[in-house]
Design a protein around this motif. Sequence first.
Motif, PDB file in Angstrom:
ATOM      1  N   ARG A  36       0.835  -1.199   0.000  1.00  0.00           N
ATOM      2  CA  ARG A  36       0.000   0.000   0.000  1.00  0.00           C
ATOM      3  C   ARG A  36       0.874   1.255   0.000  1.00  0.00           C
ATOM      4  NH1 ARG A  36      -4.063   2.025  -2.364  1.00  0.00           N
ATOM      5  NH2 ARG A  36      -5.331   3.427  -1.121  1.00  0.00           N
ATOM      6  N   ALA A  37       1.957   1.247   0.752  1.00  0.00           N
ATOM      7  CA  ALA A  37       2.871   2.393   0.739  1.00  0.00           C
ATOM      8  C   ALA A  37       3.439   2.605  -0.665  1.00  0.00           C
ATOM      9  CB  ALA A  37       3.983   2.190   1.765  1.00  0.00           C
ATOM     10  N   VAL A  57       0.194  13.432   0.526  1.00  0.00           N
ATOM     11  CA  VAL A  57       0.383  12.705   1.775  1.00  0.00           C
ATOM     12  C   VAL A  57       1.689  13.161   2.422  1.00  0.00           C
ATOM     13  CG1 VAL A  57       1.617  10.758   0.733  1.00  0.00           C
ATOM     14  CG2 VAL A  57       0.229  10.355   2.732  1.00  0.00           C
ATOM     15  N   ASP A  58       1.726  13.197   3.744  1.00  0.00           N
ATOM     16  CA  ASP A  58       2.993  13.436   4.431  1.00  0.00           C
ATOM     17  C   ASP A  58       3.448  12.117   5.059  1.00  0.00           C
ATOM     18  OD1 ASP A  58       1.531  13.165   6.803  1.00  0.00           O
ATOM     19  OD2 ASP A  58       1.867  15.212   7.482  1.00  0.00           O
ATOM     20  N   CYS A  59       4.507  12.160   5.860  1.00  0.00           N
ATOM     21  CA  CYS A  59       5.079  10.910   6.369  1.00  0.00           C
ATOM     22  C   CYS A  59       4.094  10.147   7.250  1.00  0.00           C
ATOM     23  CB  CYS A  59       6.399  11.157   7.096  1.00  0.00           C
ATOM     24  SG  CYS A  59       6.316  12.189   8.568  1.00  0.00           S
ATOM     25  N   SER A  60       3.425  10.835   8.165  1.00  0.00           N
ATOM     26  CA  SER A  60       2.457  10.173   9.042  1.00  0.00           C
ATOM     27  C   SER A  60       1.253   9.683   8.249  1.00  0.00           C
ATOM     28  CB  SER A  60       1.976  11.135  10.135  1.00  0.00           C
ATOM     29  OG  SER A  60       3.048  11.616  10.891  1.00  0.00           O
ATOM     30  N   VAL A  63       2.096   6.426   6.461  1.00  0.00           N
ATOM     31  CA  VAL A  63       2.128   5.285   7.384  1.00  0.00           C
ATOM     32  C   VAL A  63       0.719   4.906   7.817  1.00  0.00           C
ATOM     33  CG1 VAL A  63       2.888   4.527   9.670  1.00  0.00           C
ATOM     34  CG2 VAL A  63       4.496   5.674   8.119  1.00  0.00           C
ATOM     35  N   MET A  64      -0.124   5.889   8.118  1.00  0.00           N
ATOM     36  CA  MET A  64      -1.503   5.568   8.509  1.00  0.00           C
ATOM     37  C   MET A  64      -2.233   4.815   7.409  1.00  0.00           C
ATOM     38  SD  MET A  64      -3.057   8.693  10.758  1.00  0.00           S
ATOM     39  CE  MET A  64      -2.223  10.085  10.001  1.00  0.00           C
ATOM     40  N   HIS A 125       9.801  12.644  12.123  1.00  0.00           N
ATOM     41  CA  HIS A 125       9.605  11.907  10.865  1.00  0.00           C
ATOM     42  C   HIS A 125       9.411  10.430  11.142  1.00  0.00           C
ATOM     43  CE1 HIS A 125       9.861  11.282   6.581  1.00  0.00           C
ATOM     44  NE2 HIS A 125      10.889  10.465   6.698  1.00  0.00           N
ATOM     45  N   ILE A 126       8.686   9.776  10.237  1.00  0.00           N
ATOM     46  CA  ILE A 126       8.439   8.338  10.316  1.00  0.00           C
ATOM     47  C   ILE A 126       8.541   7.744   8.913  1.00  0.00           C
ATOM     48  CG2 ILE A 126       5.947   8.684  10.117  1.00  0.00           C
ATOM     49  CD1 ILE A 126       5.531   6.216  11.865  1.00  0.00           C
TER      50      ILE A 126
END
Length: 164
Positions: A36-37, A57-60, A63-64, A125-126
């Motif tokens: 999905r990512a 999209v941002d980093c969070s 991931v969500m 960041h993630i």
Amino acid sequence: MGLSDDDWNNLGAYVSPIQVDENSTKKDCIETMISRAYDYLGTEYIVGASGKPGQGVDCSGLVMQALYAAGINPSPVNVIRHSQPGYEYESRNLFNSKKFKKISYKNRKRGDLIFYSNSNGVIIHIAIYLGNDKVIESWPNKVVVWPIKNSHRSRIAGVRRVFN
């Protein structure tokens, strides 16, 4: 920024459909999360966004969406809250979530969440670990696959395991 009203409304309301079921293995869930990512590769980086692939999209947010697809609800962290002022940087809350197991950096595995900090130790960041010292992440200006440490960020604050 060139976005329509509809785009702005959807950047904080979209939730990836679950792509696993009760028969899915841990490996299936990890691969679904990563797949999905990958759907977001090249998607524009927008702070506070967690839209559909290609939308922003941002980093969070990245991931969500990957977690949702793999059947994980990271609540109270969620896409609607993430789009609100003051919650743009949900990586801090994901880092502190009791839903994910703390793992040492040397024991990281494919599908783990990698958290980065600034020089003051604040989580900023993630990314999702792919293995072979690579991550998939949303980092200005788009979603990319990069080395886990690079010239843009190298302070790893911790690792969290989604699927134990």
